[in-house]
Design a protein around this motif. Structure first.
Motif, PDB file in Angstrom:
ATOM      1  N   PRO A 128       0.829  -1.215   0.000  1.00 32.68           N
ATOM      2  CA  PRO A 128       0.000   0.000   0.000  1.00 32.68           C
ATOM      3  C   PRO A 128       0.857   1.257   0.000  1.00 32.68           C
ATOM      4  CG  PRO A 128      -0.008  -1.043   2.167  1.00 32.68           C
ATOM      5  CD  PRO A 128       0.685  -1.991   1.249  1.00 32.68           C
ATOM      6  N   VAL A 129       0.563   2.145  -0.923  1.00 36.73           N
ATOM      7  CA  VAL A 129       1.301   3.396  -1.052  1.00 36.73           C
ATOM      8  C   VAL A 129       0.310   4.541  -1.007  1.00 36.73           C
ATOM      9  CG1 VAL A 129       2.791   4.801  -2.506  1.00 36.73           C
ATOM     10  CG2 VAL A 129       3.100   2.328  -2.415  1.00 36.73           C
ATOM     11  N   SER A 130       0.547   5.462  -0.114  1.00 34.62           N
ATOM     12  CA  SER A 130      -0.336   6.624   0.014  1.00 34.62           C
ATOM     13  C   SER A 130       0.376   7.857  -0.490  1.00 34.62           C
ATOM     14  CB  SER A 130      -0.773   6.835   1.468  1.00 34.62           C
ATOM     15  OG  SER A 130      -1.522   8.028   1.588  1.00 34.62           O
ATOM     16  N   HIS A 131      -0.142   8.431  -1.590  1.00 31.57           N
ATOM     17  CA  HIS A 131       0.366   9.697  -2.092  1.00 31.57           C
ATOM     18  C   HIS A 131      -0.543  10.843  -1.674  1.00 31.57           C
ATOM     19  CE1 HIS A 131       3.396   7.745  -4.579  1.00 31.57           C
ATOM     20  NE2 HIS A 131       2.480   6.914  -4.981  1.00 31.57           N
ATOM     21  N   ASP A 132      -1.487  10.555  -0.784  1.00 35.34           N
ATOM     22  CA  ASP A 132      -2.459  11.562  -0.404  1.00 35.34           C
ATOM     23  C   ASP A 132      -1.860  12.495   0.647  1.00 35.34           C
ATOM     24  OD1 ASP A 132      -4.682  13.074  -0.022  1.00 35.34           O
ATOM     25  OD2 ASP A 132      -5.742  11.596   1.199  1.00 35.34           O
ATOM     26  N   LEU A 133      -1.206  13.547   0.150  1.00 41.10           N
ATOM     27  CA  LEU A 133      -0.650  14.551   1.045  1.00 41.10           C
ATOM     28  C   LEU A 133      -1.611  15.718   1.235  1.00 41.10           C
ATOM     29  CD1 LEU A 133       3.022  14.664  -0.298  1.00 41.10           C
ATOM     30  CD2 LEU A 133       2.135  13.393   1.658  1.00 41.10           C
ATOM     31  N   THR A 134      -2.829  15.566   0.676  1.00 39.85           N
ATOM     32  CA  THR A 134      -3.786  16.664   0.756  1.00 39.85           C
ATOM     33  C   THR A 134      -4.303  16.865   2.174  1.00 39.85           C
ATOM     34  OG1 THR A 134      -5.614  15.168   0.164  1.00 39.85           O
ATOM     35  CG2 THR A 134      -4.520  16.342  -1.626  1.00 39.85           C
ATOM     36  N   SER A 135      -4.228  15.825   2.999  1.00 47.09           N
ATOM     37  CA  SER A 135      -4.696  15.948   4.376  1.00 47.09           C
ATOM     38  C   SER A 135      -3.601  16.413   5.325  1.00 47.09           C
ATOM     39  CB  SER A 135      -5.263  14.606   4.857  1.00 47.09           C
ATOM     40  OG  SER A 135      -4.264  13.598   4.799  1.00 47.09           O
ATOM     41  N   CYS A 136      -2.377  16.607   4.806  1.00 47.91           N
ATOM     42  CA  CYS A 136      -1.273  17.059   5.643  1.00 47.91           C
ATOM     43  C   CYS A 136      -1.369  18.571   5.863  1.00 47.91           C
ATOM     44  CB  CYS A 136       0.057  16.701   4.984  1.00 47.91           C
ATOM     45  SG  CYS A 136       0.313  14.934   4.724  1.00 47.91           S
ATOM     46  N   HIS A 137      -0.464  19.095   6.686  1.00 51.71           N
ATOM     47  CA  HIS A 137      -0.392  20.529   6.922  1.00 51.71           C
ATOM     48  C   HIS A 137      -0.185  21.249   5.585  1.00 51.71           C
ATOM     49  CE1 HIS A 137       0.011  19.523  11.156  1.00 51.71           C
ATOM     50  NE2 HIS A 137       1.034  18.738  10.859  1.00 51.71           N
ATOM     51  N   ALA A 138      -1.066  22.165   5.226  1.00 50.24           N
ATOM     52  CA  ALA A 138      -0.969  22.867   3.950  1.00 50.24           C
ATOM     53  C   ALA A 138       0.211  23.839   3.978  1.00 50.24           C
ATOM     54  CB  ALA A 138      -2.270  23.598   3.643  1.00 50.24           C
ATOM     55  N   ARG A 139       1.086  23.721   2.986  1.00 48.58           N
ATOM     56  CA  ARG A 139       2.277  24.560   2.923  1.00 48.58           C
ATOM     57  C   ARG A 139       2.554  24.931   1.463  1.00 48.58           C
ATOM     58  NH1 ARG A 139       1.076  24.347   7.593  1.00 48.58           N
ATOM     59  NH2 ARG A 139       2.316  23.496   9.314  1.00 48.58           N
ATOM     60  N   LEU A 140       2.785  26.223   1.203  1.00 43.84           N
ATOM     61  CA  LEU A 140       3.141  26.694  -0.132  1.00 43.84           C
ATOM     62  C   LEU A 140       4.372  27.598  -0.043  1.00 43.84           C
ATOM     63  CD1 LEU A 140       2.750  27.088  -3.158  1.00 43.84           C
ATOM     64  CD2 LEU A 140       1.085  28.891  -2.670  1.00 43.84           C
ATOM     65  N   PRO A 141       5.569  27.051  -0.276  1.00 44.04           N
ATOM     66  CA  PRO A 141       6.763  27.910  -0.331  1.00 44.04           C
ATOM     67  C   PRO A 141       6.710  28.779  -1.590  1.00 44.04           C
ATOM     68  CG  PRO A 141       7.330  25.582   0.010  1.00 44.04           C
ATOM     69  CD  PRO A 141       5.902  25.638  -0.410  1.00 44.04           C
TER      70      PRO A 141
END
Length: 448
Positions: A224-237
């Motif tokens: 199982p591989v999770s690429h779902d980073l949408t639920s992580c802390h939102a960050r935009l450098p």
């Protein structure tokens, strides 16, 4: 119960998933041969590539094709029979796409494994069945744990040279699992293989009927591989400020960058770090078109309702989920340069799109791989060392803990004189098993 229709749908979904994985192991454990066997037996090698390998193998006196030559592309690698640089390979099966980083095994190239495994979701650690777990095996396990690679596969290779003996495999698997578990590796899968003969690489081995687990490829296809980073802390450098100042867009001011994690929506209240000023998202442009929502890893341009002083290196974060800003950073680093890293040394620290001046204030400990003990106050770190450091930066930075975000919790230490990368750093606690925080920094005597 799974119906044929749902099974087909699952296969189609699986074919769209991507697994990034790295191989590691000591010298001559058979990494390149394993990779070559994976590519060959999964029909991922073009005819002209295979023909070139067969020709090169014959010129070296080999009876059959040396599959290691599929990955060892440098002349020095082929002459010495070792891997020197990270070799990236891309292949796919009906169930999944793969990006593979074949990393070197020699001690002096351990730093290359940090590069290859830094973005991997799985690491395959090879062990020669005749030698068992050696220091380099422990080093690679430590790096995988430090980089928070969620899945580790122990491939006990060259089982054909130990008569496919189950007790040999069981002993190595038990020793490695105990060591990796103490480091905090969350999942370890042990597979007995012979990369040269093809046992348990792509096809199950008839020589090891005592083993009932998956082959290497089967595990790679189904882990199982999770690429779902949408639920992580939102960050935009912020990478670039866009101001066309044309007749068509006289007042356009957009902040462009790749979303490192999480999701941003029009109307969200965001805070600009490190200044701490807040505004709301007035618009999001994606590929030149306005959208209402964007998520990692999309590259977007964000427009704010207020005119704020935002420049490259700043970070946009949700106002309700802001990381702390600090000038004192406690982290674990893998030292990758030939020159040592010493206490008091002036460096540049690069975090996402921001680069600031910094000083190495303290090196509290260096990891001893044999027993995972900490050697206190070594004074400096040399090539391939793993150690704790305390760094003071000239400007505040917004770092997440590496355990929470591999993207915004990592940084590089750079030599300001020539731009050489000195160390790769992970903010916060080192391993999942760690309990005590690093000692507090003493600011006395430092000029920033």
């Amino acid at each position: 119960m799974t119906t044929p229709t749902t099974a087909v749908a699952a296969d189609r979904l699986g074919a769209t998933t991507l697994l990034r994985f790295a191989t590691a192991g000591s010298v001559d454990d058979g990494k390149s041969t394993l990779v070559g066997r994976l590519l060959h037996d999964s029909k991922s090698v073009l005819a002209d590539q295979l023909e070139a390998v067969e020709h090169a193998s014959r010129s070296r006196g080999a009876e059959g094709p040396d599959l290691a030559l599929l990955t060892d592309g440098l002349r020095a690698e082929r002459e010495q029979g070792i891997t020197i640089d990270v070799a990236y390979r891309y292949f796919a099966t009906a169930r999944r796409r793969f990006i593979l980083a074949d990393t070197p095994g020699h001690v002096q190239y351990t730093r290359n494994m940090v590069t290859g495994a830094s973005t991997a979701e799985l690491t395959v650690v090879l062990v020669d069945a005749r030698n068992g777990v050696v220091e380099q095996t422990r080093r690679h396990a430590a790096i995988a744990a430090l980089l928070r690679v969620p899945h580790v596969v122990l491939a006990v290779n060259k089982m054909d040279l130990v008569g496919y003996a189950e007790p040999v495999f069981a002993e190595i698997a038990e020793e490695f699992t105990a060591y990796a578990t103490e480091l905090g590796v969350p999942e370890i899968t042990s597979i007995p293989i012979s990369a040269l003969a093809g046992d348990n690489v792509v096809e199950p081995s008839s020589n090891m009927d005592w083993y009932g687990g998956p082959t290497v490829l089967e595990h790679l296809e189904t882990v199982p591989v999770s690429h779902d980073l949408t639920s992580c802390h939102a960050r935009l450098p912020v990478q670039y400020v866009i101001r066309p100042q044309t007749a068509e867009h006289p007042d356009y001011r957009g902040y462009a960058g790749q979303i490192a994690a999480g999701t941003f929506r029009v109307g969200d209240e965001v805070t600009v770090l490190p200044s701490g000023r807040s505004s709301r998202i007035a618009g999001i442009d994606l590929l030149g078109e306005p959208v209402d929502v964007a998520w990692t890893p999309q590259s977007v341009t964000v427009l704010l309702e207020d005119d704020l002083d935002v420049s490259r290196g700043d970070m946009l974060v949700p106002s309700t989920d802001t990381p702390p800003t600090t000038q004192d950073i406690a982290a674990t680093v893998c030292h990758v340069a030939d020159q040592p890293l010493a206490v008091g040394q002036r460096v540049l620290l690069k975090h996402t799109t921001r680069t600031v001046k910094a000083i190495v204030k303290q090196i509290p400990s260096r990891l001893t791989l044999d027993d995972l003990s900490q050697h206190p106050n070594p004074g400096r770190l040399v090539a391939n060392d793993i150690g704790r450091v305390l760094v003071r930066t000239a400007e505040p930075l917004a770092l997440d803990a590496y355990a929470d975000s591999r993207r915004t919790g990592s940084f590089l230490l750079i030599d300001p004189a020539d731009g050489t990368t000195l160390a790769a750093g992970m903010a916060g606690e080192a391993f999942a098993r760690a309990e005590a925080p690093a000692p507090a920094a003493d600011d006395e005597g430092w000029d920033f």
